[in-house]
Each structure stands twice: as structure tokens, then as C-alpha cells.
Design a protein around this motif. Structure first.
Motif, short mmCIF file in Angstrom:
data_model
loop_
_atom_site.label_atom_id
_atom_site.label_comp_id
_atom_site.label_asym_id
_atom_site.label_seq_id
_atom_site.Cartn_x
_atom_site.Cartn_y
_atom_site.Cartn_z
N THR A 14 0.85 -1.17 0.00
CA THR A 14 0.00 0.00 0.00
C THR A 14 0.89 1.23 0.00
N LYS A 15 0.79 2.00 -1.08
CA LYS A 15 1.58 3.23 -1.26
C LYS A 15 3.09 2.98 -1.14
N HIS A 16 3.55 1.88 -1.74
CA HIS A 16 4.98 1.57 -1.73
C HIS A 16 5.59 1.90 -3.09
N ASP A 17 6.86 2.22 -3.05
CA ASP A 17 7.61 2.45 -4.28
C ASP A 17 8.55 1.26 -4.46
N GLN A 35 -2.23 1.73 -4.82
CA GLN A 35 -1.46 2.94 -5.05
C GLN A 35 0.05 2.72 -4.94
N SER A 36 0.53 1.63 -5.48
CA SER A 36 1.96 1.33 -5.43
C SER A 36 2.57 1.44 -6.83
N CYS A 56 -2.39 1.09 -9.25
CA CYS A 56 -0.95 0.81 -9.26
C CYS A 56 -0.37 1.14 -10.64
#
Length: 139
Positions: A14-17, A35-36, A56
């Protein structure tokens, strides 16, 4: 706890790059990622059964020898992604950007509206099926 349940969410992001990572022989089954950023990542011999990806980015990602079955790609960016030798079955591509996405030597089985968004030139040696092949087709 069984061994199968131990790492169920090991590959949920979750929301990782996680750009430019190599995911070799990973089990993404039943994981959820939101949202990655998976841009330029490589997924080799990985399994995506019942996986959810929402919002994503897979820009320029490589999926090679992967099993993608019953997965959900919702509002993802798959522009210039490459699918090589993959089996894509009953997968939903909802609101996905598929500009210049290439499917090479893949088998695609009943994946809804996928073909309306992909140009025929981006399907290289890819076989499309409306349903699973009959059992008499196998020796």
C-alpha cells in the motif's frame, strides 16, 4: 496456522515504491496492492491468483512465465508493459491504460473487455480463447 496462511500478505503493498525490483518465483496469490509503483519491475515465474491491484503503476514492467488467474487490475497503468509466455485467465482489466502493452506467446482465456483495448499488432503469437479448452484437446 497452516503454512499457506503464514505469508498471505507478504506481497501486499500500500503506497509503496517498488520500482525496478525483481520478483522471481513469488506467490502474489490473494494479495492486495493499492497505489503502489511497480514500474520497470520484473515478475518472473510468479503466480497472481485472486490478486487485486488498484491504482498501481506497472509502466514498462515485465511479466514473464506468470500465471494470472482471477486477478483484478483496476485503474492501473500498464503502458508499455510486456507479458511473455503468460497464462491470463478470467482477469478483469477495469479502467486500465494499455497503450503499447504487448502480449507475446501468451494464452488469454475469457478476460472480458481486454481485447477491445489492445491493438492486434500488440498480440504477438498470442492465442485467445472464449472459454477453457475441452478436455479432449489434451492427450
Amino acid at each position: 496456522m497452516t503454512a499457506n496462511d503464514r505469508n498471505r500478505f507478504a506481497f501486499s503493498y500500500t503506497k509503496h515504491d517498488v520500482r525496478e525490483k525483481n520478483f522471481l518465483y513469488k506467490n502474489f496469490n490473494k494479495s492486495s496492492s493499492y497505489q503502489s509503483n511497480f514500474s520497470k519491475s520484473k515478475f518472473v515465474s510468479s503466480s497472481f491468483i485472486g490478486t487485486k491491484f488498484k491504482f498501481c503503476s506497472f509502466y514498462d514492467a515485465l511479466f514473464e512465465n506468470c500465471m494470472i488467474r482471477g486477478a483484478l487490475f483496476k485503474k492501473c497503468n500498464l503502458q508499455t508493459a510486456i507479458f511473455k509466455n503468460c497464462i491470463v485467465s478470467a482477469t478483469v482489466f477495469d479502467g486500465v491504460k494499455l497503450n503499447e502493452t504487448k502480449f507475446m506467446n501468451c494464452k488469454i482465456i475469457d478476460s472480458g473487455n481486454l481485447f477491445s483495448n489492445i491493438e492486434e499488432t500488440n498480440l504477438e503469437n498470442t492465442k485467445r480463447y472464449n472459454s477453457y479448452p475441452c478436455i479432449t484437446d489434451f492427450s
